[in-house]
Scaffold this motif. Structure first.
Motif, short mmCIF file in Angstrom:
data_model
loop_
_atom_site.label_atom_id
_atom_site.label_comp_id
_atom_site.label_asym_id
_atom_site.label_seq_id
_atom_site.Cartn_x
_atom_site.Cartn_y
_atom_site.Cartn_z
N ASN A 66 -21.59 -44.83 -49.79
CA ASN A 66 -21.92 -43.68 -50.62
C ASN A 66 -22.39 -42.51 -49.77
N ARG A 67 -23.14 -42.82 -48.70
CA ARG A 67 -23.59 -41.75 -47.82
C ARG A 67 -22.42 -41.11 -47.08
N ALA A 68 -21.43 -41.92 -46.72
CA ALA A 68 -20.28 -41.39 -45.99
C ALA A 68 -19.31 -40.65 -46.89
N ALA A 69 -19.46 -40.81 -48.21
CA ALA A 69 -18.53 -40.15 -49.13
C ALA A 69 -18.70 -38.64 -49.11
N GLY A 70 -19.93 -38.16 -48.87
CA GLY A 70 -20.18 -36.72 -48.83
C GLY A 70 -19.39 -36.03 -47.74
N PRO A 71 -19.55 -36.43 -46.46
CA PRO A 71 -18.73 -35.83 -45.40
C PRO A 71 -17.24 -35.99 -45.62
N ALA A 72 -16.81 -37.12 -46.19
CA ALA A 72 -15.38 -37.32 -46.44
C ALA A 72 -14.86 -36.30 -47.45
N ARG A 73 -15.64 -36.04 -48.50
CA ARG A 73 -15.22 -35.03 -49.49
C ARG A 73 -15.19 -33.65 -48.87
N ALA A 74 -16.16 -33.36 -48.01
CA ALA A 74 -16.19 -32.04 -47.36
C ALA A 74 -14.97 -31.86 -46.47
N TRP A 75 -14.62 -32.88 -45.68
CA TRP A 75 -13.46 -32.77 -44.81
C TRP A 75 -12.17 -32.65 -45.62
N ARG A 76 -12.10 -33.37 -46.76
CA ARG A 76 -10.92 -33.27 -47.61
C ARG A 76 -10.75 -31.84 -48.12
N ALA A 77 -11.87 -31.21 -48.50
CA ALA A 77 -11.79 -29.83 -49.00
C ALA A 77 -11.37 -28.87 -47.89
N ILE A 78 -11.92 -29.06 -46.68
CA ILE A 78 -11.56 -28.19 -45.55
C ILE A 78 -10.08 -28.35 -45.21
N TRP A 79 -9.63 -29.61 -45.12
CA TRP A 79 -8.24 -29.87 -44.77
C TRP A 79 -7.29 -29.29 -45.81
N SER A 80 -7.63 -29.46 -47.09
CA SER A 80 -6.78 -28.92 -48.15
C SER A 80 -6.69 -27.40 -48.07
N THR A 81 -7.83 -26.75 -47.75
CA THR A 81 -7.82 -25.29 -47.61
C THR A 81 -6.91 -24.85 -46.48
N LEU A 82 -6.98 -25.56 -45.35
CA LEU A 82 -6.12 -25.23 -44.22
C LEU A 82 -4.65 -25.40 -44.58
N VAL A 83 -4.32 -26.49 -45.27
CA VAL A 83 -2.93 -26.75 -45.63
C VAL A 83 -2.41 -25.68 -46.59
N VAL A 84 -3.18 -25.39 -47.63
CA VAL A 84 -2.72 -24.41 -48.62
C VAL A 84 -2.55 -23.04 -47.97
N ALA A 85 -3.52 -22.62 -47.14
CA ALA A 85 -3.42 -21.32 -46.47
C ALA A 85 -2.22 -21.28 -45.54
N GLY A 86 -2.00 -22.38 -44.79
CA GLY A 86 -0.87 -22.41 -43.86
C GLY A 86 0.46 -22.36 -44.59
N LEU A 87 0.59 -23.09 -45.70
CA LEU A 87 1.84 -23.09 -46.45
C LEU A 87 2.11 -21.73 -47.10
N LEU A 88 1.08 -21.12 -47.63
CA LEU A 88 1.26 -19.79 -48.23
C LEU A 88 1.66 -18.77 -47.17
#
Length: 293
Positions: A66-88
């Motif tokens: 549960n403690r590791a879920a926080g950083p994992a969610r944060a990295w998922r959000a950062i990675w998704s932002t990079l992908v969406v920005a790069g594709l656009l």
């Protein structure tokens, strides 16, 4: 099946009455076989209780997860932002040099080239980062890979179009514009392919393995069998002498001030039934109650 009988009283009191039950049963025949069956029942019940109870390491692992879920969610959000920005950005790069249509019929070539240049630089940087960093999980890989494939197809189509027609269409681009745009678009297409492959690899790694069907017994089947065993042992037929001795022993305990509820329950049961449900409990240790083999 009959309901499980829960013995009333503290563990020490339940065990003490169990020792009285052992003394009463030893006056009859077949006591050794009964005690052996009770020991087996207790051992199997303890094993079943241990497998169902969550261990401390397992609970600790859940907390850490549960403690590791926080950083994992944060990295998922950062990675998704990079992908969406790069594709656009990649989409803007190629669309600005697309064939003439209603949307770009009145756009200035210089403005389109300037927008495409900025978008191409951003797309190259963002997609290079995405291609190098790890994908958060299989689901992100599936979504990101699909987006990268779609944009790559569009970019490749427009790139082929420009390679064929060059600057001879109605858009008004010059050869100087295509000299930097074609290499940039080609690099972006390659980066899109790299991102798609990286995402597909993450998706494949995260795919659960097929579960083989087995005919292994379910935990509920084992519990049901133990309850049947407890009921069978509790219904053991006893002689009148054993029953009378059992009642006398309970009367002596009552005279000593033992809890009335515990004594009343024991009187309503036989000594075999008391030991059967004591052994079935699984959480009360009976080594000090049942005689050794």
């Amino acid at each position: 099946m009959k309901p499980v009988v829960r013995l009333v009283g503290e563990d020490a009191e339940v065990r003490a009455i169990g020792r009285e039950a052992v003394q009463a049963l030893q006056r009859g025949a077949g006591a050794s076989d009964l005690f052996a069956a009770l020991r087996d029942l207790h051992r199997h019940r303890r094993q079943l209780v241990a497998t169902r109870a969550p261990s401390r390491p397992a609970a600790r692992a859940v907390v850490q997860g549960n403690r590791a879920a926080g950083p994992a969610r944060a990295w998922r959000a950062i990675w998704s932002t990079l992908v969406v920005a790069g594709l656009l950005a990649a989409l803007v790069l190629v669309v600005e040099f697309g064939p003439a249509d209603r949307k770009n019929a009145f756009s200035e070539p210089r403005e389109s080239a300037a927008i495409a240049l900025v978008a191409g630089l951003a797309a190259g940087l963002l997609l290079l980062v995405v291609a190098l960093v790890p994908v958060p999980d299989a689901r992100s890989g599936a979504v990101g890979g699909l987006g990268a494939v779609l944009i790559a197809l569009i970019a490749a189509g427009i790139l082929v179009y420009r390679l064929v027609v060059g600057a001879s269409d109605r858009r008004g681009f010059t050869g100087a514009d295509l000299r930097w745009w074609i290499p940039m678009a080609g690099v972006v297409v390659l980066l899109l392919i790299a991102v798609a492959l990286r995402c597909d690899l993450a998706r494949r790694r995260g795919r659960p393995a097929p579960v083989a069907r087995t005919s292994a017994p379910r935990p509920d089947d084992g519990l049901r069998e133990l309850r049947r065993t407890a009921e069978r042992l509790a219904a053991t037929k006893l002689t009148a002498e054993v029953r009378q001795d059992w009642q006398k022993r309970l009367e002596r305990l009552a005279d000593k001030g033992w809890p009335a509820a515990t004594i009343a329950q024991a009187k309503a049961m036989t000594p075999a039934a008391w030991l059967a449900w004591l052994s079935y409990d699984g959480e009360i240790e009976v080594r000090s109650v049942l005689p050794r083999a």
